[in-house]
Design a protein around this motif. Structure first.
Motif, PDB file in Angstrom:
ATOM      1  N   ALA A  23      61.674   5.901  13.786  1.00 39.72           N
ATOM      2  CA  ALA A  23      61.131   7.164  13.272  1.00 39.72           C
ATOM      3  C   ALA A  23      61.720   7.497  11.903  1.00 39.72           C
ATOM      4  CB  ALA A  23      61.418   8.288  14.260  1.00 39.72           C
ATOM      5  N   ILE A  24      63.030   7.285  11.752  1.00 38.37           N
ATOM      6  CA  ILE A  24      63.672   7.540  10.456  1.00 38.37           C
ATOM      7  C   ILE A  24      63.113   6.594   9.394  1.00 38.37           C
ATOM      8  CG2 ILE A  24      65.859   7.482   9.209  1.00 38.37           C
ATOM      9  CD1 ILE A  24      67.214   8.317  11.823  1.00 38.37           C
ATOM     10  N   ASN A  25      62.975   5.325   9.764  1.00 36.51           N
ATOM     11  CA  ASN A  25      62.417   4.351   8.831  1.00 36.51           C
ATOM     12  C   ASN A  25      60.975   4.703   8.459  1.00 36.51           C
ATOM     13  OD1 ASN A  25      62.518   1.562   7.505  1.00 36.51           O
ATOM     14  ND2 ASN A  25      60.786   1.337   8.889  1.00 36.51           N
ATOM     15  N   SER A  26      60.198   5.148   9.466  1.00 36.44           N
ATOM     16  CA  SER A  26      58.803   5.536   9.202  1.00 36.44           C
ATOM     17  C   SER A  26      58.737   6.714   8.242  1.00 36.44           C
ATOM     18  CB  SER A  26      58.099   5.893  10.513  1.00 36.44           C
ATOM     19  OG  SER A  26      58.067   4.786  11.381  1.00 36.44           O
ATOM     20  N   TYR A  27      59.700   7.626   8.382  1.00 32.59           N
ATOM     21  CA  TYR A  27      59.714   8.792   7.499  1.00 32.59           C
ATOM     22  C   TYR A  27      59.873   8.362   6.040  1.00 32.59           C
ATOM     23  CZ  TYR A  27      61.722  12.706   4.926  1.00 32.59           C
ATOM     24  OH  TYR A  27      61.984  13.642   3.973  1.00 32.59           O
ATOM     25  N   TYR A  28      60.865   7.506   5.789  1.00 31.59           N
ATOM     26  CA  TYR A  28      61.120   7.092   4.409  1.00 31.59           C
ATOM     27  C   TYR A  28      60.000   6.186   3.874  1.00 31.59           C
ATOM     28  CZ  TYR A  28      65.758   9.155   4.546  1.00 31.59           C
ATOM     29  OH  TYR A  28      66.796  10.043   4.620  1.00 31.59           O
ATOM     30  N   VAL A  29      59.461   5.329   4.743  1.00 30.70           N
ATOM     31  CA  VAL A  29      58.362   4.469   4.311  1.00 30.70           C
ATOM     32  C   VAL A  29      57.131   5.307   3.981  1.00 30.70           C
ATOM     33  CG1 VAL A  29      56.743   2.678   5.048  1.00 30.70           C
ATOM     34  CG2 VAL A  29      59.176   2.426   5.539  1.00 30.70           C
ATOM     35  N   THR A  30      56.817   6.264   4.866  1.00 28.79           N
ATOM     36  CA  THR A  30      55.654   7.130   4.642  1.00 28.79           C
ATOM     37  C   THR A  30      55.844   7.980   3.393  1.00 28.79           C
ATOM     38  OG1 THR A  30      55.276   7.235   7.033  1.00 28.79           O
ATOM     39  CG2 THR A  30      54.163   8.876   5.670  1.00 28.79           C
ATOM     40  N   LYS A  31      57.057   8.497   3.243  1.00 29.66           N
ATOM     41  CA  LYS A  31      57.339   9.307   2.058  1.00 29.66           C
ATOM     42  C   LYS A  31      57.187   8.483   0.791  1.00 29.66           C
ATOM     43  CE  LYS A  31      60.854  12.370   0.100  1.00 29.66           C
ATOM     44  NZ  LYS A  31      62.232  12.919   0.254  1.00 29.66           N
ATOM     45  N   GLY A  32      57.658   7.236   0.826  1.00 27.93           N
ATOM     46  CA  GLY A  32      57.517   6.356  -0.325  1.00 27.93           C
ATOM     47  C   GLY A  32      56.062   6.046  -0.635  1.00 27.93           C
ATOM     48  N   GLN A  33      55.261   5.838   0.433  1.00 25.34           N
ATOM     49  CA  GLN A  33      53.836   5.563   0.223  1.00 25.34           C
ATOM     50  C   GLN A  33      53.125   6.771  -0.374  1.00 25.34           C
ATOM     51  OE1 GLN A  33      52.111   2.768   0.629  1.00 25.34           O
ATOM     52  NE2 GLN A  33      53.902   1.605   1.247  1.00 25.34           N
ATOM     53  N   ILE A  34      53.491   7.972   0.098  1.00 31.88           N
ATOM     54  CA  ILE A  34      52.876   9.196  -0.433  1.00 31.88           C
ATOM     55  C   ILE A  34      53.229   9.376  -1.906  1.00 31.88           C
ATOM     56  CG2 ILE A  34      52.897  11.718  -0.282  1.00 31.88           C
ATOM     57  CD1 ILE A  34      53.211  11.428   2.736  1.00 31.88           C
ATOM     58  N   GLU A  35      54.500   9.123  -2.233  1.00 36.53           N
ATOM     59  CA  GLU A  35      54.914   9.246  -3.631  1.00 36.53           C
ATOM     60  C   GLU A  35      54.185   8.225  -4.505  1.00 36.53           C
ATOM     61  OE1 GLU A  35      59.122   8.908  -3.811  1.00 36.53           O
ATOM     62  OE2 GLU A  35      59.483  10.935  -3.027  1.00 36.53           O
ATOM     63  N   GLU A  36      53.994   7.013  -3.964  1.00 40.47           N
ATOM     64  CA  GLU A  36      53.296   5.982  -4.731  1.00 40.47           C
ATOM     65  C   GLU A  36      51.852   6.380  -4.994  1.00 40.47           C
ATOM     66  OE1 GLU A  36      52.171   1.212  -4.350  1.00 40.47           O
ATOM     67  OE2 GLU A  36      53.585   2.143  -2.955  1.00 40.47           O
ATOM     68  N   VAL A  37      51.186   6.902  -3.949  1.00 43.31           N
ATOM     69  CA  VAL A  37      49.794   7.348  -4.135  1.00 43.31           C
ATOM     70  C   VAL A  37      49.727   8.521  -5.107  1.00 43.31           C
ATOM     71  CG1 VAL A  37      47.808   8.366  -2.955  1.00 43.31           C
ATOM     72  CG2 VAL A  37      49.071   6.501  -1.871  1.00 43.31           C
ATOM     73  N   SER A  38      50.692   9.441  -4.960  1.00 44.18           N
ATOM     74  CA  SER A  38      50.714  10.596  -5.870  1.00 44.18           C
ATOM     75  C   SER A  38      50.911  10.156  -7.306  1.00 44.18           C
ATOM     76  CB  SER A  38      51.831  11.564  -5.452  1.00 44.18           C
ATOM     77  OG  SER A  38      51.612  12.064  -4.141  1.00 44.18           O
ATOM     78  N   ASN A  39      51.798   9.178  -7.507  1.00 46.72           N
ATOM     79  CA  ASN A  39      52.030   8.664  -8.868  1.00 46.72           C
ATOM     80  C   ASN A  39      50.770   8.029  -9.438  1.00 46.72           C
ATOM     81  OD1 ASN A  39      54.668   9.524  -8.748  1.00 46.72           O
ATOM     82  ND2 ASN A  39      55.502   7.512  -8.211  1.00 46.72           N
ATOM     83  N   GLY A 131      55.037  15.704  11.796  1.00 44.10           N
ATOM     84  CA  GLY A 131      54.090  14.681  12.243  1.00 44.10           C
ATOM     85  C   GLY A 131      54.788  13.473  12.834  1.00 44.10           C
ATOM     86  N   ILE A 132      55.850  13.010  12.162  1.00 42.02           N
ATOM     87  CA  ILE A 132      56.589  11.843  12.666  1.00 42.02           C
ATOM     88  C   ILE A 132      57.296  12.177  13.968  1.00 42.02           C
ATOM     89  CG2 ILE A 132      58.516  10.292  12.164  1.00 42.02           C
ATOM     90  CD1 ILE A 132      57.716  10.369   9.257  1.00 42.02           C
ATOM     91  N   PHE A 133      57.895  13.371  14.057  1.00 37.72           N
ATOM     92  CA  PHE A 133      58.595  13.768  15.282  1.00 37.72           C
ATOM     93  C   PHE A 133      57.612  13.889  16.445  1.00 37.72           C
ATOM     94  CE2 PHE A 133      60.397  17.025  18.129  1.00 37.72           C
ATOM     95  CZ  PHE A 133      61.597  16.406  18.443  1.00 37.72           C
ATOM     96  N   SER A 134      56.429  14.457  16.186  1.00 37.54           N
ATOM     97  CA  SER A 134      55.417  14.565  17.236  1.00 37.54           C
ATOM     98  C   SER A 134      54.979  13.189  17.714  1.00 37.54           C
ATOM     99  CB  SER A 134      54.211  15.357  16.723  1.00 37.54           C
ATOM    100  OG  SER A 134      54.590  16.652  16.334  1.00 37.54           O
ATOM    101  N   SER A 135      54.773  12.275  16.762  1.00 40.40           N
ATOM    102  CA  SER A 135      54.405  10.902  17.135  1.00 40.40           C
ATOM    103  C   SER A 135      55.517  10.240  17.937  1.00 40.40           C
ATOM    104  CB  SER A 135      54.114  10.075  15.878  1.00 40.40           C
ATOM    105  OG  SER A 135      53.061  10.641  15.129  1.00 40.40           O
ATOM    106  N   PHE A 136      56.768  10.506  17.559  1.00 42.52           N
ATOM    107  CA  PHE A 136      57.913   9.937  18.272  1.00 42.52           C
ATOM    108  C   PHE A 136      57.941  10.423  19.719  1.00 42.52           C
ATOM    109  CE2 PHE A 136      62.334  10.604  19.633  1.00 42.52           C
ATOM    110  CZ  PHE A 136      62.767   9.288  19.671  1.00 42.52           C
ATOM    111  N   ILE A 137      57.715  11.716  19.931  1.00 45.46           N
ATOM    112  CA  ILE A 137      57.726  12.271  21.292  1.00 45.46           C
ATOM    113  C   ILE A 137      56.603  11.663  22.126  1.00 45.46           C
ATOM    114  CG2 ILE A 137      57.425  14.363  22.656  1.00 45.46           C
ATOM    115  CD1 ILE A 137      60.129  14.159  21.298  1.00 45.46           C
ATOM    116  N   VAL A 138      55.405  11.558  21.529  1.00 46.56           N
ATOM    117  CA  VAL A 138      54.267  10.983  22.259  1.00 46.56           C
ATOM    118  C   VAL A 138      54.552   9.533  22.643  1.00 46.56           C
ATOM    119  CG1 VAL A 138      51.849  10.297  22.065  1.00 46.56           C
ATOM    120  CG2 VAL A 138      52.577  12.538  21.223  1.00 46.56           C
ATOM    121  N   ILE A 139      55.078   8.756  21.690  1.00 43.54           N
ATOM    122  CA  ILE A 139      55.396   7.350  21.968  1.00 43.54           C
ATOM    123  C   ILE A 139      56.462   7.249  23.051  1.00 43.54           C
ATOM    124  CG2 ILE A 139      56.419   5.259  20.982  1.00 43.54           C
ATOM    125  CD1 ILE A 139      55.091   5.994  18.340  1.00 43.54           C
ATOM    126  N   LEU A 140      57.474   8.123  22.993  1.00 43.58           N
ATOM    127  CA  LEU A 140      58.551   8.087  23.982  1.00 43.58           C
ATOM    128  C   LEU A 140      58.022   8.394  25.385  1.00 43.58           C
ATOM    129  CD1 LEU A 140      61.569   7.776  24.532  1.00 43.58           C
ATOM    130  CD2 LEU A 140      61.834  10.216  24.068  1.00 43.58           C
TER     131      LEU A 140
END
Length: 240
Positions: A23-39, A131-140
């Motif tokens: 979940a932590i890794n997904s957060y940083y990866v998703t954040k990086g992808q969002i920043e890349e798209v925004s750029n 969103g990531i935390f909700s996905s984490f709970i559902v997966i768990l």
């Protein structure tokens, strides 16, 4: 605690930290992808601004973009360069501050320097974490349910020979030794267990037969002295 329950608990102890790291890794990866798209979007806005400036008949200032937050302003002479940053802008409709990706570019055209500012709204960090935390709970939750379901199916399918052996062992009667033979299993470990139990019960039955034979022989040997002694004692009692 049953073996299956203990196995599930160990699986969960291993999987929960792994899921947390994921979940932590997904957060940083998703954040990086969002920043890349925004750029990329902001970069396209800057290119669009260059086209607008090149088409100016005379130096001017203007707002552009779908929300008119991006701007072209006349400024003092400056070398061409980019400045990237993150900022927050108050949203009148939402009545809250929202994060934006911002780029500033100094662009020289026809002897005039322009300051181009382009902005692109980004996903709020709180929304991303939610969103990531909700996905984490559902997966768990699904993972726990899947573990219990799979474990139940495994217990029903794979552990059937073990429970059959356990039932026969609990109901073992040495007088019916031939009816309590532990059958072979297709699972190596259970097959080894059954073979060991067969050897053990065979040894017990062999010892039981020897003890039974010894007891019968001892009883037979004692009958002759008793037969000799008892008549003498009987005659003595009759004379008295």
């Amino acid at each position: 605690m049953k073996l299956i329950s203990k196995t599930i608990s160990y699986y969960l102890l291993i999987c929960i930290p792994l899921l947390l790291l994921a979940a932590i890794n997904s957060y940083y990866v998703t954040k990086g992808q969002i920043e890349e798209v925004s750029n990329e979007v902001v970069g396209q806005e800057l290119m669009h601004a260059q086209v607008l400036i090149q088409n100016f008949d005379k130096p001017q200032q203007m707002q552009f973009g779908f929300d008119n937050l991006s701007s072209i302003k006349i400024t003092n002479p400056h070398k061409d360069k980019f400045i990237w940053s993150d900022t927050i802008i108050y949203n009148v409709f939402e009545k809250e501050y929202e994060p934006y990706r911002m780029a500033k570019m100094f662009y020289n055209s026809n002897g005039q320097t322009y300051l181009v500012t382009a902005l692109k709204p980004t996903l709020e960090e709180e929304d991303l974490m939610e969103g990531i935390f909700s996905s984490f709970i559902v997966i768990l939750v699904f993972l726990i349910l899947a573990f219990f379901l799979v474990s139940w199916l495994i217990a029903k399918k794979l552990w059937t020979p073990f429970y059959d052996t356990l039932s026969k062992l609990n109901n073992y009667n040495i007088n019916q030794h031939s009816l309590n033979h532990f059958e072979n299993s297709t699972i190596k470990e259970f097959n080894q267990l059954n073979q060991s139990l067969n050897k053990m019960t065979d040894k017990l039955y062999f010892d039981f037969l020897q003890q039974k034979e010894f007891t019968e022989n001892a009883s037979h040997e004692m009958q002759t002295p008793l037969a000799v002694v008892l008549p003498e004692n009987t005659s003595e009692v009759s004379e008295i």
